[in-house]
Design a protein around this motif. Structure first.
Motif, PDB file in Angstrom:
ATOM      1  N   ASN A 201      34.857  25.929  38.110  1.00  0.00           N
ATOM      2  CA  ASN A 201      36.141  25.291  38.939  1.00  0.00           C
ATOM      3  C   ASN A 201      35.127  24.679  40.542  1.00  0.00           C
ATOM      4  O   ASN A 201      35.944  24.818  41.350  1.00  0.00           O
ATOM      5  CB  ASN A 201      37.053  25.484  39.669  1.00  0.00           C
ATOM      6  N   GLU A 202      34.096  24.334  39.854  1.00  0.00           N
ATOM      7  CA  GLU A 202      32.938  24.588  41.300  1.00  0.00           C
ATOM      8  C   GLU A 202      33.039  22.973  41.640  1.00  0.00           C
ATOM      9  O   GLU A 202      32.599  21.923  40.768  1.00  0.00           O
ATOM     10  CB  GLU A 202      31.631  24.442  41.120  1.00  0.00           C
ATOM     11  N   LYS A 203      33.569  22.503  42.467  1.00  0.00           N
ATOM     12  CA  LYS A 203      33.384  20.925  43.140  1.00  0.00           C
ATOM     13  C   LYS A 203      31.671  20.671  43.740  1.00  0.00           C
ATOM     14  O   LYS A 203      32.011  19.258  43.987  1.00  0.00           O
ATOM     15  CB  LYS A 203      34.826  21.117  44.230  1.00  0.00           C
ATOM     16  N   THR A 204      31.423  21.711  44.103  1.00  0.00           N
ATOM     17  CA  THR A 204      29.678  21.053  44.380  1.00  0.00           C
ATOM     18  C   THR A 204      28.336  21.054  43.227  1.00  0.00           C
ATOM     19  O   THR A 204      29.079  22.787  42.941  1.00  0.00           O
ATOM     20  CB  THR A 204      29.450  21.153  45.452  1.00  0.00           C
ATOM     21  N   VAL A 205      27.455  20.593  43.005  1.00  0.00           N
ATOM     22  CA  VAL A 205      26.753  20.294  41.999  1.00  0.00           C
ATOM     23  C   VAL A 205      25.471  20.905  42.274  1.00  0.00           C
ATOM     24  O   VAL A 205      24.740  19.569  43.058  1.00  0.00           O
ATOM     25  CB  VAL A 205      26.997  20.949  40.362  1.00  0.00           C
TER      26      VAL A 205
ATOM     27  N   LYS B  63      46.328  20.295  51.149  1.00  0.00           N
ATOM     28  CA  LYS B  63      47.201  19.655  52.216  1.00  0.00           C
ATOM     29  C   LYS B  63      47.440  19.213  53.641  1.00  0.00           C
ATOM     30  O   LYS B  63      47.350  18.621  54.303  1.00  0.00           O
ATOM     31  CB  LYS B  63      48.647  19.682  51.723  1.00  0.00           C
ATOM     32  N   LYS B  64      47.227  21.162  54.438  1.00  0.00           N
ATOM     33  CA  LYS B  64      47.811  21.372  55.459  1.00  0.00           C
ATOM     34  C   LYS B  64      46.140  21.043  56.255  1.00  0.00           C
ATOM     35  O   LYS B  64      45.752  20.631  56.977  1.00  0.00           O
ATOM     36  CB  LYS B  64      48.273  22.894  54.935  1.00  0.00           C
ATOM     37  N   LYS B  65      44.927  21.496  55.457  1.00  0.00           N
ATOM     38  CA  LYS B  65      43.711  21.404  56.038  1.00  0.00           C
ATOM     39  C   LYS B  65      43.257  20.180  55.980  1.00  0.00           C
ATOM     40  O   LYS B  65      42.464  19.989  57.014  1.00  0.00           O
ATOM     41  CB  LYS B  65      42.751  22.596  55.343  1.00  0.00           C
TER      42      LYS B  65
ATOM     43  N   PHE C 156      23.236  19.398  57.452  1.00  0.00           N
ATOM     44  CA  PHE C 156      22.592  18.952  56.327  1.00  0.00           C
ATOM     45  C   PHE C 156      23.515  18.208  55.335  1.00  0.00           C
ATOM     46  O   PHE C 156      24.412  17.602  54.658  1.00  0.00           O
ATOM     47  CB  PHE C 156      21.341  18.383  55.748  1.00  0.00           C
ATOM     48  N   ARG C 157      23.729  19.491  54.979  1.00  0.00           N
ATOM     49  CA  ARG C 157      24.644  20.107  53.324  1.00  0.00           C
ATOM     50  C   ARG C 157      26.276  20.174  53.673  1.00  0.00           C
ATOM     51  O   ARG C 157      27.032  19.566  53.028  1.00  0.00           O
ATOM     52  CB  ARG C 157      24.351  21.559  52.961  1.00  0.00           C
ATOM     53  N   ASN C 158      26.105  20.717  54.940  1.00  0.00           N
ATOM     54  CA  ASN C 158      27.843  20.514  55.201  1.00  0.00           C
ATOM     55  C   ASN C 158      28.063  19.003  56.222  1.00  0.00           C
ATOM     56  O   ASN C 158      29.175  19.007  55.943  1.00  0.00           O
ATOM     57  CB  ASN C 158      27.594  21.074  56.903  1.00  0.00           C
ATOM     58  N   PHE C 159      27.278  18.577  56.793  1.00  0.00           N
ATOM     59  CA  PHE C 159      28.252  17.114  56.581  1.00  0.00           C
ATOM     60  C   PHE C 159      27.916  15.863  55.282  1.00  0.00           C
ATOM     61  O   PHE C 159      29.250  15.175  55.748  1.00  0.00           O
ATOM     62  CB  PHE C 159      26.593  15.530  57.356  1.00  0.00           C
ATOM     63  N   PHE C 160      26.933  16.114  54.152  1.00  0.00           N
ATOM     64  CA  PHE C 160      27.645  15.658  53.416  1.00  0.00           C
ATOM     65  C   PHE C 160      28.777  15.626  52.789  1.00  0.00           C
ATOM     66  O   PHE C 160      29.498  15.066  52.028  1.00  0.00           O
ATOM     67  CB  PHE C 160      26.273  16.305  52.066  1.00  0.00           C
ATOM     68  N   ILE C 161      29.422  17.592  52.801  1.00  0.00           N
ATOM     69  CA  ILE C 161      30.515  17.350  52.384  1.00  0.00           C
ATOM     70  C   ILE C 161      31.400  17.379  53.597  1.00  0.00           C
ATOM     71  O   ILE C 161      32.619  16.854  53.112  1.00  0.00           O
ATOM     72  CB  ILE C 161      30.709  19.001  52.094  1.00  0.00           C
TER      73      ILE C 161
ATOM     74  N   ASP D 221      31.359  19.376  66.569  1.00  0.00           N
ATOM     75  CA  ASP D 221      32.096  19.810  67.253  1.00  0.00           C
ATOM     76  C   ASP D 221      33.336  19.875  66.207  1.00  0.00           C
ATOM     77  O   ASP D 221      34.025  20.901  66.691  1.00  0.00           O
ATOM     78  CB  ASP D 221      33.395  18.077  67.701  1.00  0.00           C
ATOM     79  N   SER D 222      33.562  19.658  65.434  1.00  0.00           N
ATOM     80  CA  SER D 222      34.989  19.805  64.644  1.00  0.00           C
ATOM     81  C   SER D 222      34.870  21.240  63.552  1.00  0.00           C
ATOM     82  O   SER D 222      36.283  21.981  63.682  1.00  0.00           O
ATOM     83  CB  SER D 222      34.679  19.516  63.010  1.00  0.00           C
ATOM     84  N   ASN D 223      33.640  21.704  64.097  1.00  0.00           N
ATOM     85  CA  ASN D 223      33.868  23.188  63.693  1.00  0.00           C
ATOM     86  C   ASN D 223      34.543  23.450  62.026  1.00  0.00           C
ATOM     87  O   ASN D 223      34.852  24.332  61.643  1.00  0.00           O
ATOM     88  CB  ASN D 223      33.857  24.575  64.441  1.00  0.00           C
ATOM     89  N   PHE D 224      34.004  22.446  61.032  1.00  0.00           N
ATOM     90  CA  PHE D 224      34.802  22.859  59.783  1.00  0.00           C
ATOM     91  C   PHE D 224      33.480  23.577  58.958  1.00  0.00           C
ATOM     92  O   PHE D 224      32.147  23.227  58.705  1.00  0.00           O
ATOM     93  CB  PHE D 224      35.023  21.482  59.233  1.00  0.00           C
ATOM     94  N   LYS D 225      34.011  24.580  57.764  1.00  0.00           N
ATOM     95  CA  LYS D 225      32.396  24.900  57.424  1.00  0.00           C
ATOM     96  C   LYS D 225      32.548  24.664  56.609  1.00  0.00           C
ATOM     97  O   LYS D 225      33.382  23.919  55.544  1.00  0.00           O
ATOM     98  CB  LYS D 225      33.324  26.551  57.747  1.00  0.00           C
ATOM     99  N   TYR D 226      31.372  25.218  55.834  1.00  0.00           N
ATOM    100  CA  TYR D 226      31.025  24.591  53.770  1.00  0.00           C
ATOM    101  C   TYR D 226      31.985  24.160  53.411  1.00  0.00           C
ATOM    102  O   TYR D 226      32.783  24.137  52.531  1.00  0.00           O
ATOM    103  CB  TYR D 226      29.691  25.173  54.073  1.00  0.00           C
ATOM    104  N   LYS D 227      32.591  25.639  53.155  1.00  0.00           N
ATOM    105  CA  LYS D 227      33.317  26.449  51.974  1.00  0.00           C
ATOM    106  C   LYS D 227      34.993  26.136  53.100  1.00  0.00           C
ATOM    107  O   LYS D 227      35.816  25.553  51.126  1.00  0.00           O
ATOM    108  CB  LYS D 227      33.261  28.365  52.260  1.00  0.00           C
ATOM    109  N   ASP D 228      35.330  25.682  53.701  1.00  0.00           N
ATOM    110  CA  ASP D 228      36.435  24.905  54.381  1.00  0.00           C
ATOM    111  C   ASP D 228      37.176  23.754  54.043  1.00  0.00           C
ATOM    112  O   ASP D 228      37.517  23.212  53.271  1.00  0.00           O
ATOM    113  CB  ASP D 228      36.450  25.323  55.569  1.00  0.00           C
ATOM    114  N   LEU D 229      35.756  22.882  53.682  1.00  0.00           N
ATOM    115  CA  LEU D 229      35.504  21.600  53.735  1.00  0.00           C
ATOM    116  C   LEU D 229      36.053  21.623  52.095  1.00  0.00           C
ATOM    117  O   LEU D 229      36.373  20.396  51.415  1.00  0.00           O
ATOM    118  CB  LEU D 229      34.129  20.719  53.822  1.00  0.00           C
TER     119      LEU D 229
END
Length: 329
Positions: A122-126, A54-56, A101-106, A41-49
Motif C-alpha cells: 500500500n505504498e504510495k511512493t516508490v 478527507k479532513k487533512k 525536494f522530496r517533500n515538495f514533490f509530494i 510555511d505550510s509545515n506539512f510533513k512527508y508522511k502526512d502528505l
C-alpha cells in the motif's frame, strides 16, 4: 534539432519554455519562489502528505491556495496542449536538499490529486533504482527495480482502473545512461490508423494483464482504447506476455504481429524524444497518452541506495534514484 521558445511572465521567476522535437512538446516551468515559500510555511510533513485523509486534504486546500490554484492550470494544460511537463527547481538549489525536494514533490503531487498505492504494501511512493544483478523483469521483478533499458510503456498496466498523472522526481542520476525516452501516443495512434489499420484493430482487443507487485490476479483490457476522441494506451509488453503465460492463453500469430508493429513504431527515433532528467527536476505526464522508457544505465561502483545514504550520514554517492507517484485527479 531542438528549438526553444521562451516567454517571460512579466519578469516573474515562473518562466515558461517549450521544447519541440519530432512534434513532441514539453512545457518546462520553474517553481516560483512564491509557491516555494507557501510550501515552507505550510509545515506539512512527508508522511502526512502521503496519507492525506478527507479532513487533512480539506486543510491542505485551505492553507495552500497558491499551489492549488496553480495546479488547476497545470492539470488543464496536461489534459490538453502539454501532456508532458517538466518542473525545474534548480533555481532554488541554494534553499534545497534532498529531503526538502522530496517533500515538495509530494506536496506538489497532492495538489494535483490523490496518490494511489503502487504495491501490495500500500505504498504510495516508490523509489526507482537498481536493486542488483538478481533483479530482472524476465524473472518477475518490476521495471523500477532494475537497471534495464528499453521496454517502452505506460505505468498504468497492473491496475484495471485508469488514473491520470505519472509523477517522477529526480534525486540522483547514473554515471552512465539512464536517458529518458518519451513518445506521444496520439502520434502513434494516427500513424497506425493510416498505415496499419488491421493491426490497430487487434490492439484494441482485450489482452491479459497481471497485477504484478499488487496481487496474483489477472484481468483483461485493451492496449489502445478510444473514448470521446481521447486515445488511451496501456502497454508494457513483458508484463502482457507474462500475464498470458499465467492465464495459459497463448498469443495468436496476428496478435504477436500487431505487437511487433507497435514496438517497431515505439522504438523508431522519429517518434521519440530523448532527454535526461537532472537532479531537482520533476516530470509530470498524462500516463494514458505519453509512453516512456529509458536507456539502460550503470551506477558508479561505490554508489549506494538512498536508505544506505541516510544511514551513513549522507556521505556516499547515491545510485540513480527517481521517486514515483501515481495520481488520480
Amino acid at each position: 534539432c531542438f528549438r526553444f521558445w521562451y516567454l517571460e511572465n512579466n519578469g516573474k521567476t515562473n518562466t515558461k519554455c517549450w521544447l519541440v522535437y519530432q512534434q513532441i512538446m514539453i512545457a518546462i516551468k520553474k517553481i516560483s519562489k512564491k509557491i516555494f515559500k507557501e510550501f515552507n510555511d505550510s509545515n506539512f510533513k512527508y508522511k502526512d502528505l502521503i496519507n492525506l485523509d478527507k479532513k487533512k486534504r480539506s486543510l491542505f486546500y485551505k492553507k495552500n491556495k497558491n499551489i492549488v490554484n496553480w495546479s488547476k492550470k497545470i492539470k488543464k494544460q496536461l489534459k490538453n496542449k502539454y501532456p508532458i511537463m517538466l518542473f525545474d527547481m534548480r533555481n532554488l538549489k541554494n534553499e534545497l536538499n534532498i529531503d526538502k525536494f522530496r517533500n515538495f514533490f509530494i506536496y506538489f503531487s497532492c495538489s494535483l490529486g490523490n496518490l494511489l498505492p503502487q504495491n501490495s504494501k500500500n505504498e504510495k511512493t516508490v523509489l526507482i533504482y537498481n536493486r542488483g544483478k538478481s533483479y530482472s523483469m524476465k524473472f518477475g521483478a518490476r521495471y523500477h527495480q532494475t537497471n534495464e533499458g528499453g521496454q517502452i510503456h505506460t505505468d498504468n498496466v497492473n491496475i484495471l482502473q485508469s488514473w491520470d498523472f505519472l509523477g517522477i522526481a529526480c534525486i540522483s542520476q547514473a554515471q552512465l545512461g539512464g536517458d529518458l525516452l518519451v513518445i506521444d501516443g496520439n502520434k502513434v495512434y494516427f500513424f497506425l490508423k493510416k498505415n496499419y489499420p488491421n493491426q490497430l484493430k487487434i490492439l484494441k482487443e482485450n489482452f491479459y494483464w497481471e497485477e504484478r507487485g499488487l496481487s496474483n490476479k489477472i484481468f483483461r483490457a485493451p492496449i489502445i482504447k478510444k473514448n470521446n476522441n481521447k486515445i488511451n494506451f496501456r502497454y508494457l509488453r513483458v508484463y502482457l506476455v507474462s500475464a498470458h503465460n499465467k492465464a495459459k492463453k497463448r498469443l495468436r500469430k496476428s496478435q504477436i504481429h500487431a505487437l511487433d508493429i507497435l514496438d517497431s513504431v515505439l522504438y523508431d527515433p522519429k517518434f521519440q524524444l530523448k532527454t535526461k532528467l537532472k537532479k531537482y527536476q520533476i516530470l509530470i505526464t498524462m500516463d494514458s497518452r505519453i509512453l516512456h522508457g529509458r536507456i539502460a544505465f550503470k551506477d558508479k561502483s561505490k554508489a549506494v541506495d538512498l536508505n544506505t545514504y541516510y544511514l551513513k550520514n549522507k556521505k556516499n554517492i547515491i545510485k540513480r534514484t527517481m521517486e514515483r507517484v501515481w495520481i488520480k485527479n
